[in-house]
Design an enzyme around this catalytic site. Structure first.
Site, PDB file in Angstrom:
ATOM      1  CE  LYS A  22      -1.552   1.679   4.041  1.00 13.21           C
ATOM      2  NZ  LYS A  22      -1.193   3.092   4.263  1.00 13.21           N
ATOM      3  CG  ASN A  23       2.444   2.571   3.471  1.00 14.76           C
ATOM      4  OD1 ASN A  23       1.296   2.942   3.217  1.00 14.76           O
ATOM      5  ND2 ASN A  23       2.832   2.272   4.684  1.00 14.76           N
ATOM      6  CB  CYS A 116      -4.109   5.951  11.005  1.00 14.39           C
ATOM      7  SG  CYS A 116      -4.762   4.581  10.038  1.00 14.39           S
ATOM      8  NE  ARG A 121       0.502  10.603  10.259  1.00 11.61           N
ATOM      9  CZ  ARG A 121      -0.034   9.590   9.582  1.00 11.61           C
ATOM     10  NH1 ARG A 121      -1.216   9.141   9.947  1.00 11.61           N
ATOM     11  NH2 ARG A 121       0.571   9.083   8.529  1.00 11.61           N
ATOM     12  CG  ASP A 306       3.390   1.363   9.286  1.00  7.83           C
ATOM     13  OD1 ASP A 306       3.609   1.558   8.084  1.00  7.83           O
ATOM     14  OD2 ASP A 306       3.115   2.287  10.090  1.00  7.83           O
ATOM     15  NE  ARG A 398      -7.105   4.358   5.809  1.00  6.88           N
ATOM     16  CZ  ARG A 398      -6.605   5.468   6.346  1.00  6.88           C
ATOM     17  NH1 ARG A 398      -6.944   5.821   7.562  1.00  6.88           N
ATOM     18  NH2 ARG A 398      -5.745   6.210   5.670  1.00  6.88           N
TER      19      ARG A 398
END
Ligand code: EPZ
Length: 421
Positions: A22-23, A116, A121, A306, A398
């Site tokens: 995903k990243n 999230c 952030r 993560d 997600r």
């Protein structure tokens, strides 16, 4: 809304194949804004965050299509530089469009990105880095940016920010002159992004090291590039920890061992057998492991943040005490209270959690509060005695595609229940 219902205690057995990261896919899709032509990405899944990023591309005037697990993105007919608020508020990765839009239109308009709830952030490193390349910003709820001429510069990041490294690298790829990014992040996803930019004519050197050099080119173009994103090292780690947590024996396919060294070093020889064969990692639990001692999350190649909550869930039933220090985000322990409902003995002290191993966890009704926190709850549920209900399962979608299906194929008793509307 939906929830996972897990009846714990089944050992995981069999084989599972890891998806594209995903990243990696999120910045790769944003890089298409800079590329004149089609780019096809292989082995992709319709992760929720990927779908939001594709909606952003469409809102800018681009197009995309799926053919099985192949995703083709075409930004040759982009018309807008305004990121829609209702989409950027959904994912943090929308910020990755900032550099490419400035490179394409010399303008960008966007709203604070979402993501999230794992602490602050901020985007100051993005703003400061892009400003060094000539961009000007008007900061408020709506952030407008423009740049007359993008000029290469030397930028030293105060922290190895993944997103800031990617944003700066993308804009620098179409700068006039040379850009040097020092103290940059070294995640495999950054090397993957640099590879795509090079395939489109960019001149980028040093991705994956502490210093990236970019020699700007007038335009990036695609002669129908076909590109493979890196496998998802966080999904790989999630299956490694799930296997150990249930006392199972699993072969994980489509993974890159070197991307998971930090985790494997922590679990190796701790009541488990691990062997590597090309793009497969075989792991077999040999019983209950001992404490992991002290684990600090850090930028790659350190232990990945993560996989922090998944590790806490795994360590909650080891013999002895484990201490995990969150070294990347300001507060990534919001899932701890939910794990304690299942009997975990956890104490948060500033940016550390002290884990006293208990004999077993017990099923409970809990809530996934962020993507990787939710993955930790699944691991806890797989090993708990009795039934666990995890509400807000969408947040796990997600970053994990069909997690419940993959776990069921390994013998887990997990089903998704959709709430009545
Ligand atoms: C990326 O987020 C990942 N997301 C995150 O994965 C991952 O946890 C994180 O990198 C660290 O590895 C994507 O790639 C889409 P950062 P990013 O910039 O780029 C501070 C997941 O679950 N910072 O490396 O947002 C920041 O607050 C997600 O898949 C600033 O202070 O992370 C944090 O403390 C979660 N100012 C630290 O740096 C800035 O301008 C690391 O953030 C930017 C970041």
């Amino acid at each position: 809304m939906s929830k996972f219902v897990i009846n714990g205690g089944n050992k995981l057995f069999g084989e599972v194949t890891v998806q594209s990261a995903k990243n990696s896919l999120l910045p790769l899709i944003s890089a298409c804004i800079l590329i004149d032509g089609k780019v096809t990405f292989l082995n992709c899944n319709k992760l929720n965050d990927v779908c939001v990023m594709l909606d952003i591309i469409k809102a800018l005037g681009g197009s995309y299509s799926w053919n099985g697990s192949s995703l083709t993105v075409d930004c040759s007919s982009l018309t807008s530089y305004e990121l829609p608020k209702e989409l950027t508020s959904k994912i943090r990765a929308s910020i990755f469009c900032l550099g490419p839009l400035l490179g394409r239109f010399h303008k960008a308009l966007f709203f604070k990105s979402g993501g999230c709830d794992i602490g602050e952030r901020p985007i100051d490193l993005h703003i400061n880095g892009l400003t060094k390349l000539g961009a000007e910003f008007s900061l408020g709820d709506v952030i407008y940016s423009r740049v007359d001429e993008v000029i290469g510069s030397e930028i030293t990041l105060p922290f190895k920010s993944v997103g800031a490294t990617e944003n700066i690298m993308m804009l620098a790829s179409v700068c006039k002159g040379k850009t040097v990014i020092k103290n940059c992040a070294k995640e495999p996803e950054i090397s993957n992004l640099a590879e795509l930019l090079r395939r489109a004519g960019g001149e980028i050197y040093g991705a994956g090291t502490d210093v990236i050099e970019v020699y700007g080119v007038p335009k990036l173009k695609s002669n129908d590039i076909v590109f493979t994103p890196v496998p998802d090292r966080i999904e790989t780690g999630t299956y490694l920890l799930s296997t150990l947590s249930t006392g199972g024996e699993v072969t994980i396919k489509n993974c890159i061992f070197s991307h998971n060294v930090a985790l494997i070093k922590k679990i190796y020889n701790n009541a488990c057998k691990i062997s590597i064969n090309n793009d497969k990692i075989y792991i077999k639990s040999m019983g209950v492991g001992n404490s992991l001692g002290f684990v600090k999350t850090a930028p790659y190649p350190g232990y990945p943040t993560d996989l922090q909550t998944p590790l806490v869930a795994y360590a909650s039933t080891l013999n002895g005490m484990t201490i995990v220090h969150e070294g990347v985000f300001s507060s990534r322990f919001n899932q701890i209270a939910e794990l304690k409902k299942m009997g975990a003995d956890l104490t948060v002290v500033k940016n550390r959690v002290v884990i006293e191993g208990v004999r077993t966890l017990y099923g409970a009704t809990v809530t996934a509060l962020d993507l990787r926190g939710g993955a930790g709850m699944v691991i806890a549920g797989l090993k708990a005695h009795g039934q666990t209900v995890i509400n807000n399962a969408e947040i796990i979608d997600r970053g994990y595609y069909d997690l419940e299906g993959k776990l069921r194929s390994l013998g887990a008793d997990v089903t998704r229940i959709h709430d009545e509307i």
